[in-house]
Design a protein around this motif. Sequence first.
Motif, mmCIF file in Angstrom:
data_model
loop_
_atom_site.group_PDB
_atom_site.id
_atom_site.type_symbol
_atom_site.label_atom_id
_atom_site.label_comp_id
_atom_site.label_asym_id
_atom_site.label_seq_id
_atom_site.Cartn_x
_atom_site.Cartn_y
_atom_site.Cartn_z
ATOM 1 N N LYS A 9 0.822 -1.205 0.000
ATOM 2 C CA LYS A 9 0.000 0.000 0.000
ATOM 3 C C LYS A 9 0.861 1.262 0.000
ATOM 4 N N ASP A 10 2.007 1.195 0.690
ATOM 5 C CA ASP A 10 2.868 2.372 0.731
ATOM 6 C C ASP A 10 3.412 2.700 -0.652
ATOM 7 N N VAL A 11 3.764 1.664 -1.419
ATOM 8 C CA VAL A 11 4.274 1.876 -2.775
ATOM 9 C C VAL A 11 3.170 2.418 -3.674
ATOM 10 N N VAL A 12 1.980 1.858 -3.572
ATOM 11 C CA VAL A 12 0.848 2.321 -4.379
ATOM 12 C C VAL A 12 0.545 3.782 -4.079
ATOM 13 N N ARG A 13 0.620 4.157 -2.812
ATOM 14 C CA ARG A 13 0.344 5.548 -2.449
ATOM 15 C C ARG A 13 1.343 6.491 -3.101
ATOM 16 N N TRP A 14 2.625 6.139 -3.057
ATOM 17 C CA TRP A 14 3.626 7.012 -3.663
ATOM 18 C C TRP A 14 3.483 7.070 -5.183
ATOM 19 N N LEU A 15 3.155 5.941 -5.807
ATOM 20 C CA LEU A 15 2.915 5.952 -7.250
ATOM 21 C C LEU A 15 1.715 6.840 -7.586
ATOM 22 N N ALA A 139 9.898 7.486 -3.446
ATOM 23 C CA ALA A 139 9.309 8.769 -3.045
ATOM 24 C C ALA A 139 10.090 9.935 -3.647
ATOM 25 N N PHE A 140 11.409 9.818 -3.646
ATOM 26 C CA PHE A 140 12.229 10.879 -4.222
ATOM 27 C C PHE A 140 11.884 11.087 -5.689
ATOM 28 N N TRP A 141 11.796 9.985 -6.445
ATOM 29 C CA TRP A 141 11.528 10.138 -7.882
ATOM 30 C C TRP A 141 10.123 10.655 -8.139
ATOM 31 N N MET A 142 9.163 10.248 -7.335
ATOM 32 C CA MET A 142 7.800 10.725 -7.528
ATOM 33 C C MET A 142 7.673 12.226 -7.275
#
Length: 450
Positions: A9-15, A139-142
């Motif tokens: 979920k954390d990855v999906v949120r950042w995407l 997160a940095f790239w997003m």
Amino acid sequence: MIRLPRPGKDVVRWLAVGLVLREAFSFWTGHPFDTEVWLRNAYYVAHGWSPYRLLPSVPGVSFAYQGQLLPSVAYLPLWPLVLAGLYQLYAFVPGGGRFLLYFLVKQPPILGDVLLGALLFVAAGRWGAERAAARRLLAFWMLFPYAILISAVWGQFDSLVAACILGALLATTSGRRFGLLGLGVLLKSLPIIFVPFELLRARGRTRWTALVAVAIPVGFTAVVFALSGWGLGGFSGMVTSEAHGVPEGMSLALLLTVPAFGGVVSAMGPAVVVLGYLWIPGILAASVWAARRFAGDGAREVLQAFTFLTVIFFLLRWTVNEQYLIELLPLLLLDVVLWHPERRGLFHATWLLGLAFLVVNNFFLVRFSAPVFPGALPFEYGLQQSAVFTAVRQALLDGLAVLFSLHLLQLGLVLARPERSTTPWLVAVLRRTWSASVGRMRSAAAGREG
């Protein structure tokens, strides 16, 4: 295919954050020239025209250079066909205004940039980073302003090319690796620089799979031309132009356009033309050296080699536009996060110099509002009428091109010999200048007190 793990979920949120942030710029911003070329290609290729010709403006769609013919795209047929498909989708939607088409044309670079962030997360995790570190990288790239400017604001699709390169590094078989490199070449020619290196390090029958990286763009292009009936005149000129380049962007070749060097350029005669092709023997020689220096099969060695070859290409290439950094920055970022944290300053110096050049070169970003603000280009033209502004802007661009080229030289030297100092040369010079100034002021103050 590259099997991506099921994201948490954390990855999906950042995407999702990265996607929403980019989409916020999608429909109302764009580079006036490049976006206008995309729009004209979308319309005319969808109506059966060849993209390799001068194209007129499109009533109701064009927002810049109306009444002027613009040159063709500088890419193989895949991108024009993608644009044509997006126009067909736009025409299918009833009542869609021109901003819908602007939105659709931005989707490939935006989705490619989000995909690139996902691949950075996967690569970091696969190559040894803890999940928390990989998530911070995502997160940095997003939130990375340079990537957002290139994909969502400018509308360049280098993120798709960078995703192909990173996908090739993640591929588990030589066939998949060369296939992804071939797809990258079909989008933009830059990934071709990695093929000689991969060919040299291949063993046995796997060397034949290297031909896939060339067969994909060549075969696809041949089939498209055979089915479409497009003429080769404009296409051959495009290939020649792309191979040679012009003196522009963050390259020392930009100095060839400075009037003060006009006499030197004239004295060189035809030899100056040969310099535009110097990157070809340079990449071949660098590939031989890299195959020996980075001889292992691990991700660390191959990524270092890819980074080194990209740096050499930028040093020798006449044209180094701001969007090209999207092919370099992910490689540098992974190297910093996984293996060389001491190179963090070099990474930040790379994109900050690129950002400074981008801002100055694009008239402080005002031109990117042209799709929605009709006064953006007249404002830009007005600035160009000022001799002082033009002279200062050109001096800044020349200076930044020199600084960036020197920075690339340091990057190449550090990659070749990791024991070298990783403090950016510009930072080192500024520190010494500051220390010397402070020292003189203290000495002067001590003299007055004495």
